[in-house]
Each structure stands twice: as C-alpha cells, then as structure tokens.
Scaffold this motif. Structure first.
Motif, mmCIF file in Angstrom:
data_model
loop_
_atom_site.group_PDB
_atom_site.id
_atom_site.type_symbol
_atom_site.label_atom_id
_atom_site.label_comp_id
_atom_site.label_asym_id
_atom_site.label_seq_id
_atom_site.Cartn_x
_atom_site.Cartn_y
_atom_site.Cartn_z
ATOM 1 N N LYS A 78 0.798 -1.223 0.000
ATOM 2 C CA LYS A 78 0.000 0.000 0.000
ATOM 3 C C LYS A 78 0.835 1.280 0.000
ATOM 4 O O LYS A 78 0.463 2.251 -0.676
ATOM 5 C CB LYS A 78 -0.981 -0.016 1.171
ATOM 6 C CG LYS A 78 -2.161 0.920 0.988
ATOM 7 C CD LYS A 78 -3.357 0.491 1.814
ATOM 8 C CE LYS A 78 -3.966 -0.784 1.298
ATOM 9 N NZ LYS A 78 -5.189 -1.167 2.047
ATOM 10 N N LEU A 80 0.171 4.202 -2.912
ATOM 11 C CA LEU A 80 -0.237 5.585 -2.704
ATOM 12 C C LEU A 80 0.793 6.571 -3.239
ATOM 13 O O LEU A 80 0.434 7.601 -3.844
ATOM 14 C CB LEU A 80 -0.499 5.825 -1.222
ATOM 15 C CG LEU A 80 -1.616 4.958 -0.605
ATOM 16 C CD1 LEU A 80 -1.798 5.294 0.864
ATOM 17 C CD2 LEU A 80 -2.934 5.137 -1.357
ATOM 18 N N PRO A 139 -6.037 10.813 -0.594
ATOM 19 C CA PRO A 139 -6.309 11.498 0.681
ATOM 20 C C PRO A 139 -5.059 11.488 1.567
ATOM 21 O O PRO A 139 -4.260 10.552 1.514
ATOM 22 C CB PRO A 139 -7.425 10.646 1.312
ATOM 23 C CG PRO A 139 -7.990 9.835 0.202
ATOM 24 C CD PRO A 139 -6.877 9.607 -0.771
ATOM 25 N N THR A 166 -2.635 10.577 4.250
ATOM 26 C CA THR A 166 -2.553 9.251 4.863
ATOM 27 C C THR A 166 -1.346 9.184 5.782
ATOM 28 O O THR A 166 -0.255 9.634 5.418
ATOM 29 C CB THR A 166 -2.441 8.160 3.776
ATOM 30 O OG1 THR A 166 -3.541 8.267 2.864
ATOM 31 C CG2 THR A 166 -2.418 6.772 4.388
ATOM 32 N N VAL A 190 -10.938 11.003 10.273
ATOM 33 C CA VAL A 190 -10.044 10.003 9.701
ATOM 34 C C VAL A 190 -10.650 8.618 9.860
ATOM 35 O O VAL A 190 -11.504 8.374 10.722
ATOM 36 C CB VAL A 190 -8.641 10.030 10.350
ATOM 37 C CG1 VAL A 190 -7.988 11.386 10.185
ATOM 38 C CG2 VAL A 190 -8.706 9.631 11.807
ATOM 39 N N LEU A 201 -2.600 2.205 9.622
ATOM 40 C CA LEU A 201 -2.854 3.168 8.546
ATOM 41 C C LEU A 201 -4.071 4.010 8.900
ATOM 42 O O LEU A 201 -5.168 3.474 9.118
ATOM 43 C CB LEU A 201 -3.071 2.446 7.214
ATOM 44 C CG LEU A 201 -3.110 3.319 5.949
ATOM 45 C CD1 LEU A 201 -2.730 2.476 4.725
ATOM 46 C CD2 LEU A 201 -4.483 3.952 5.710
ATOM 47 N N GLN A 259 -6.263 7.477 7.536
ATOM 48 C CA GLN A 259 -6.445 8.252 6.304
ATOM 49 C C GLN A 259 -7.610 9.219 6.463
ATOM 50 O O GLN A 259 -8.629 8.888 7.087
ATOM 51 C CB GLN A 259 -6.715 7.295 5.138
ATOM 52 C CG GLN A 259 -6.717 7.942 3.767
ATOM 53 C CD GLN A 259 -6.828 6.873 2.674
ATOM 54 O OE1 GLN A 259 -7.896 6.305 2.472
ATOM 55 N NE2 GLN A 259 -5.720 6.614 1.990
ATOM 56 N N HIS A 260 -7.430 10.416 5.921
ATOM 57 C CA HIS A 260 -8.519 11.392 5.944
ATOM 58 C C HIS A 260 -9.756 10.802 5.279
ATOM 59 O O HIS A 260 -9.682 10.225 4.191
ATOM 60 C CB HIS A 260 -8.100 12.659 5.201
ATOM 61 C CG HIS A 260 -9.212 13.642 5.025
ATOM 62 N ND1 HIS A 260 -9.742 14.377 6.066
ATOM 63 C CD2 HIS A 260 -9.911 14.003 3.913
ATOM 64 C CE1 HIS A 260 -10.710 15.147 5.622
ATOM 65 N NE2 HIS A 260 -10.831 14.939 4.325
ATOM 66 N N ARG A 261 -10.903 10.914 5.950
ATOM 67 C CA ARG A 261 -12.139 10.389 5.384
ATOM 68 C C ARG A 261 -12.693 11.345 4.338
ATOM 69 O O ARG A 261 -12.978 12.509 4.627
ATOM 70 C CB ARG A 261 -13.182 10.163 6.479
ATOM 71 C CG ARG A 261 -14.526 9.637 5.917
ATOM 72 C CD ARG A 261 -15.536 9.325 6.990
ATOM 73 N NE ARG A 261 -15.953 10.483 7.750
ATOM 74 C CZ ARG A 261 -16.828 11.399 7.325
ATOM 75 N NH1 ARG A 261 -17.346 11.320 6.105
ATOM 76 N NH2 ARG A 261 -17.163 12.413 8.102
ATOM 77 N N TYR A 287 -8.221 5.349 -3.191
ATOM 78 C CA TYR A 287 -7.948 4.710 -1.908
ATOM 79 C C TYR A 287 -6.849 3.652 -2.030
ATOM 80 O O TYR A 287 -5.912 3.601 -1.245
ATOM 81 C CB TYR A 287 -9.201 4.029 -1.362
ATOM 82 C CG TYR A 287 -10.343 4.951 -1.040
ATOM 83 C CD1 TYR A 287 -10.143 6.212 -0.503
ATOM 84 C CD2 TYR A 287 -11.660 4.539 -1.243
ATOM 85 C CE1 TYR A 287 -11.204 7.034 -0.186
ATOM 86 C CE2 TYR A 287 -12.732 5.356 -0.925
ATOM 87 C CZ TYR A 287 -12.502 6.599 -0.404
ATOM 88 O OH TYR A 287 -13.560 7.417 -0.082
ATOM 89 N N GLU A 288 -7.025 2.785 -2.998
ATOM 90 C CA GLU A 288 -6.081 1.680 -3.161
ATOM 91 C C GLU A 288 -6.290 1.024 -4.514
ATOM 92 O O GLU A 288 -7.268 1.308 -5.213
ATOM 93 C CB GLU A 288 -6.257 0.641 -2.045
ATOM 94 C CG GLU A 288 -7.618 -0.021 -2.022
ATOM 95 C CD GLU A 288 -7.761 -0.969 -0.843
ATOM 96 O OE1 GLU A 288 -6.733 -1.517 -0.394
ATOM 97 O OE2 GLU A 288 -8.889 -1.156 -0.365
#
Length: 328
Positions: free
Chosen positions: A131, A135, A146, A148, A167, A207, A209-211, A289-290
């Motif tokens: 991951k 990113l 976002p 992370t 997050v 991990l 991450q900003h929502r 996201y991924e």
C-alpha cells in the motif's frame, strides 16, 4: 490427456473453487481455446513438473487431467492460487523445507514461461500489493490521494486524527484473522476519533487516512486498454463491502485525467489488470484509496461481469500470440 488441438493453451493458475476464473475459462471454452488449469497447492500430489533450463526453458507440466509443454504456453491468467503444500507425514521442518523448494522451484518456473503473456505476472502482483508503494505511485502519476499516515506512534496518530480529521482506520493488508471457534473475521474500514487511538498502536504499523466526504464509491476495473468504471451507491455504512445487498451499480465514464493517470500507474507496476477503489466527492473529484492488482469483479451483475470476462479472454487469447481478432 494432453492439449491436442495444436493451439497454444492458456494456463489458468487458481484454486478449483474460484468462480472468477470459472467465468473466464467458460468464455475461452466457447472460443475453443485450450485451457490448462493448475493450482500450485496440488503439487506434488497430482502435479508433476520436468523443466530443462539452459538455452531456454523446456519440458512439461502435468496435472491429473492435462499435460502442457512449458515452452508452448500462450498466456497465463494468474488468479488465486492456493499456498504451496508439502506431502503428509513430514516433520514440521521437513515440510517447511519442501514448501520453500516448491515455491521457488515450481513458482519460479511458472514465472519464467518463455513468450507467455501474463495477466498479471505474479511478481508484478507482489510488487503492486504494498500500500505505501501504491499511494506514492498513484500521487506521482496524477491521482488524488487522501492525506494518509502510517505509523506505530500512538501520539502522532492522535495528532494526525485531530489535524486531518475526520479520519478512518484501515488495515495495511487484509490477512487471515480467526476469532472464537475458528471463525474468520474481517477488519473493516471505519472512522476513528483521536480518543479511540490507544497505546496498542505501538504493536505494529497502522494506517490512518482522511475520510473523504463522498457521495458514492467507484470501482474501476482495468483490463489492458479497456476500463470499466462502476459507480457504487446505496451503502448505508462507510465500508460498502459490508452491505452488498443494499448496493446499486451504474457503469459510468472515466474522466480523461483519471484514465491517463491510471494508465501511468499500470505502466509503473507492469500490470495488465487491476481493480482501483475511489471515493467520489461532492465536487466530482475521484479520490484514490487503493489498487488491488488481482481484485475481484465476478460479484458485479450481468452484463458487466460478462464484459470483463470477455476483455480478459481477449487478453489471454490474442495478446499471447501474433493473432488479432480480425485475422483469427
């Protein structure tokens, strides 16, 4: 029984219960393209390999029902193979040794088939599963990612959650986790407050991450030059995978900027196939996201599933040989 048609076969590397692989095999069967299915977990029980290496790679691979020449494989569909096994009755140490030899021996042969077209090559899948690399590469290729944080520092995690909130927490990788009674558990993506972050974060990498303030999700499945963007609506919870029955799916266009960035991403990792997950915000921006280099797609409704199966069959049938659809 050998592959007698004279055509180079497609090698499908997957478990016997893989419905996704079944759909592609059915499409290839309709085209009379020979297919050999292999699960490495069946080695050495019902699988035998003979490979002569030096000036090239020659020899054969035999399953319980098929024999294929290693130098005559048209293409390889690397799906969901089982883990390498060892014969029963061995000590733990001997079993581990046999499994390691199988992984790097048979696995190495399967990754070195001369002239075969891979969807995807297993080593490219492996490289693209990390991951952090996903990113960083996505941002470099022009995708919006976002903010992370990956850390095992609980204090830093709380600061990030305070400054970049709201997050979510998500696992770095989905690995097997068993609960009481041996029941498989899933760690879902979920929102966390700074106060939820405990000293337990120090035990491994986490991990955060900003929502994204999303209005929908997008699953973008790419096969070669073809892209299938599906808008996912109706999820009552943050992680839409928890509520498949509530979801609706709409095939949409991929914005040109996203399509160009995704192509650069695939080229960077050497991928032919990939499944991207995006959040679609209120301004129409796609937040990446991924990317799963071997993601699922068979749960989509028809005719979308059929379109992806056809695109994969085209890759496996035509890209591994000099044939084109017009000349076939």
């Amino acid at each position: 029984m050998g592959v007698e048609s004279g055509e180079a076969p497609v090698l499908v590397v997957s478990r016997a219960d893989d419905v996704t692989a079944d759909l592609v095999i059915e499409e290839l069967n309709e085209r009379a393209v020979p297919v050999v299915r292999l699960n490495p977990a069946d080695f050495p029980g019902t699988v035998t390999v003979d490979a002569l290496l030096g000036r090239g790679l020659h020899g054969s691979l035999r399953t319980s029902t098929r024999t294929v020449e290693l130098g005559g494989v048209r293409s390889v569909y690397w799906r969901r193979p089982g883990v390498y096994a060892a014969p029963e009755g061995l000590s733990e140490q001997d079993g581990d040794w046999c499994r390691g030899q199988a992984q790097y021996g048979l696995g190495g042969i399967l990754g070195a088939l001369p002239g075969a077209h891979y969807v995807n090559h297993p080593w490219r899948n492996r490289d693209a599963e990390y991951k952090p690399a996903q990113l960083v590469t996505a941002a470099r290729c022009g995708l919006d990612v976002p903010p992370t944080l990956m850390t095992n520092d609980a204090e830093h995690a709380r600061e990030f959650a305070t400054q970049c909130g709201p997050v979510v927490y998500k696992p770095v990788r989905n690995t097997d986790y068993l609960g009481g009674g041996g029941r498989a558990l899933t760690v879902w993506v979920d929102e966390v407050e700074p106060a939820d972050i405990t000293p337990g974060v120090a035990r491994t990498v986490h991990l955060f991450q900003h929502r994204v303030d999303k209005v929908a999700d997008v699953r973008l499945t790419v096969v070669g030059e073809k892209a299938f963007a599906v808008r996912v609506d109706g999820a009552p919870r943050l992680d839409w995978r928890r509520d498949y029955d509530a979801l609706s799916y709409t095939l949409i266009e991929t914005p040109p900027r996203v399509a160009k960035a995704v192509r650069s991403y695939l080229d960077a990792f050497g991928l032919v196939f990939a499944a991207f997950d995006f959040g679609l915000d209120r301004t129409g921006l796609w937040w990446m996201y991924e990317c799963n280099p071997n993601g699922q797609w068979a749960w989509f409704p028809d005719p979308l599933t059929r379109q992806i199966a056809v695109a994969l069959a085209d890759q496996l049938q035509y890209q591994g040989t000099s044939l084109t659809r017009e000349s076939a």
